[in-house]
Scaffold this motif. Structure first.
Motif, PDB file in Angstrom:
ATOM      1  N   PHE A  92       0.829  -1.195   0.000  1.00  0.00           N
ATOM      2  CA  PHE A  92       0.000   0.000   0.000  1.00  0.00           C
ATOM      3  C   PHE A  92       0.875   1.261   0.000  1.00  0.00           C
ATOM      4  O   PHE A  92       1.835   1.365   0.743  1.00  0.00           O
ATOM      5  CB  PHE A  92      -0.919   0.015   1.229  1.00  0.00           C
ATOM      6  CG  PHE A  92      -1.842   1.194   1.252  1.00  0.00           C
ATOM      7  CD1 PHE A  92      -3.001   1.181   0.508  1.00  0.00           C
ATOM      8  CD2 PHE A  92      -1.533   2.313   1.998  1.00  0.00           C
ATOM      9  CE1 PHE A  92      -3.862   2.268   0.512  1.00  0.00           C
ATOM     10  CE2 PHE A  92      -2.385   3.404   2.008  1.00  0.00           C
ATOM     11  CZ  PHE A  92      -3.552   3.397   1.260  1.00  0.00           C
ATOM     12  N   GLY A  93       0.549   2.197  -0.870  1.00  0.00           N
ATOM     13  CA  GLY A  93       1.263   3.473  -0.911  1.00  0.00           C
ATOM     14  C   GLY A  93       2.573   3.453  -1.681  1.00  0.00           C
ATOM     15  O   GLY A  93       3.270   4.459  -1.720  1.00  0.00           O
ATOM     16  N   CYS A  94       2.918   2.345  -2.304  1.00  0.00           N
ATOM     17  CA  CYS A  94       4.164   2.263  -3.079  1.00  0.00           C
ATOM     18  C   CYS A  94       3.926   2.882  -4.449  1.00  0.00           C
ATOM     19  O   CYS A  94       3.561   2.192  -5.403  1.00  0.00           O
ATOM     20  CB  CYS A  94       4.628   0.817  -3.200  1.00  0.00           C
ATOM     21  SG  CYS A  94       5.060   0.055  -1.642  1.00  0.00           S
ATOM     22  N   LYS A  95       4.133   4.170  -4.554  1.00  0.00           N
ATOM     23  CA  LYS A  95       3.725   4.901  -5.753  1.00  0.00           C
ATOM     24  C   LYS A  95       4.636   4.709  -6.964  1.00  0.00           C
ATOM     25  O   LYS A  95       4.272   5.094  -8.064  1.00  0.00           O
ATOM     26  CB  LYS A  95       3.574   6.380  -5.446  1.00  0.00           C
ATOM     27  CG  LYS A  95       4.859   7.085  -5.100  1.00  0.00           C
ATOM     28  CD  LYS A  95       4.593   8.542  -4.803  1.00  0.00           C
ATOM     29  CE  LYS A  95       5.885   9.284  -4.562  1.00  0.00           C
ATOM     30  NZ  LYS A  95       5.644  10.698  -4.358  1.00  0.00           N
ATOM     31  N   ASN A  96       5.786   4.090  -6.797  1.00  0.00           N
ATOM     32  CA  ASN A  96       6.678   3.867  -7.933  1.00  0.00           C
ATOM     33  C   ASN A  96       6.438   2.534  -8.628  1.00  0.00           C
ATOM     34  O   ASN A  96       7.070   2.240  -9.631  1.00  0.00           O
ATOM     35  CB  ASN A  96       8.143   3.947  -7.489  1.00  0.00           C
ATOM     36  CG  ASN A  96       8.514   5.334  -7.040  1.00  0.00           C
ATOM     37  OD1 ASN A  96       7.982   6.320  -7.522  1.00  0.00           O
ATOM     38  ND2 ASN A  96       9.412   5.425  -6.082  1.00  0.00           N
ATOM     39  N   LEU A  97       5.536   1.726  -8.078  1.00  0.00           N
ATOM     40  CA  LEU A  97       5.218   0.444  -8.697  1.00  0.00           C
ATOM     41  C   LEU A  97       4.082   0.625  -9.702  1.00  0.00           C
ATOM     42  O   LEU A  97       3.220   1.473  -9.530  1.00  0.00           O
ATOM     43  CB  LEU A  97       4.788  -0.570  -7.631  1.00  0.00           C
ATOM     44  CG  LEU A  97       5.859  -1.012  -6.649  1.00  0.00           C
ATOM     45  CD1 LEU A  97       5.265  -1.936  -5.595  1.00  0.00           C
ATOM     46  CD2 LEU A  97       7.014  -1.691  -7.362  1.00  0.00           C
ATOM     47  N   LYS A 116      -1.912  -6.730  -0.792  1.00  0.00           N
ATOM     48  CA  LYS A 116      -2.448  -5.372  -0.716  1.00  0.00           C
ATOM     49  C   LYS A 116      -1.664  -4.530  -1.724  1.00  0.00           C
ATOM     50  O   LYS A 116      -0.491  -4.240  -1.497  1.00  0.00           O
ATOM     51  CB  LYS A 116      -2.331  -4.800   0.699  1.00  0.00           C
ATOM     52  CG  LYS A 116      -3.245  -5.459   1.687  1.00  0.00           C
ATOM     53  CD  LYS A 116      -3.258  -4.718   2.992  1.00  0.00           C
ATOM     54  CE  LYS A 116      -4.225  -5.378   3.946  1.00  0.00           C
ATOM     55  NZ  LYS A 116      -4.292  -4.660   5.221  1.00  0.00           N
ATOM     56  N   LYS A 117      -2.322  -4.192  -2.812  1.00  0.00           N
ATOM     57  CA  LYS A 117      -1.667  -3.454  -3.885  1.00  0.00           C
ATOM     58  C   LYS A 117      -1.686  -1.949  -3.616  1.00  0.00           C
ATOM     59  O   LYS A 117      -2.546  -1.459  -2.895  1.00  0.00           O
ATOM     60  CB  LYS A 117      -2.380  -3.719  -5.214  1.00  0.00           C
ATOM     61  CG  LYS A 117      -2.305  -5.143  -5.685  1.00  0.00           C
ATOM     62  CD  LYS A 117      -3.023  -5.285  -6.998  1.00  0.00           C
ATOM     63  CE  LYS A 117      -3.019  -6.716  -7.479  1.00  0.00           C
ATOM     64  NZ  LYS A 117      -3.727  -6.857  -8.752  1.00  0.00           N
TER      65      LYS A 117
END
Length: 123
Positions: A92-97, A116-117
């Protein structure tokens, strides 16, 4: 040090602070000074994934949380190859993926039960 001293480690929670919370709490004593002085993306980028792959690949990690991590698709792919026993993964919150990157990398995680994507937004 954790990998060296905790041979039976199955759960690792390496969650970063939500950038919105950093801004909201900027003037309180609850935010570490390094969050205020530096951009976490510039500092950490793929270091979490690299460290887990290098030092923890021999562990039998089943539960991994990397909320608000700055890792990229390439680093995430290496992480999935090294930690093939994962059953739970929180991104969650991994904006570079990217959606494709997460789908491709997690397809090799045969034991994965819960994912959890990140909230992928259309560009």
């Amino acid at each position: 040090m954790v990998a060296k001293n905790c041979k039976n480690l199955e759960i690792l929670k390496r969650n970063m602070m939500d950038p919105c919370e950093v801004e909201r709490l900027e003037y309180t004593r609850f935010v570490p000074q390094n969050y205020l002085d530096n951009n976490p993306i510039d500092i950490y980028r793929n270091v979490d994934a690299h460290t887990i792959v290098k030092h923890m690949r021999h562990l039998n990690l089943k539960h991994l949380e990397l909320r608000f991590s700055t890792l990229t698709d390439k680093a995430f792919d290496r992480l999935c190859k090294a930690c093939s026993s994962l059953e739970y993964l929180d991104l969650f919150g991994c904006k570079n993926l990217t959606s494709d990157g997460v789908s491709n990398s997690t397809s090799r995680l045969k034991n994965l039960k819960k994912l959890k994507k990140p909230n992928f937004t259309a560009i």
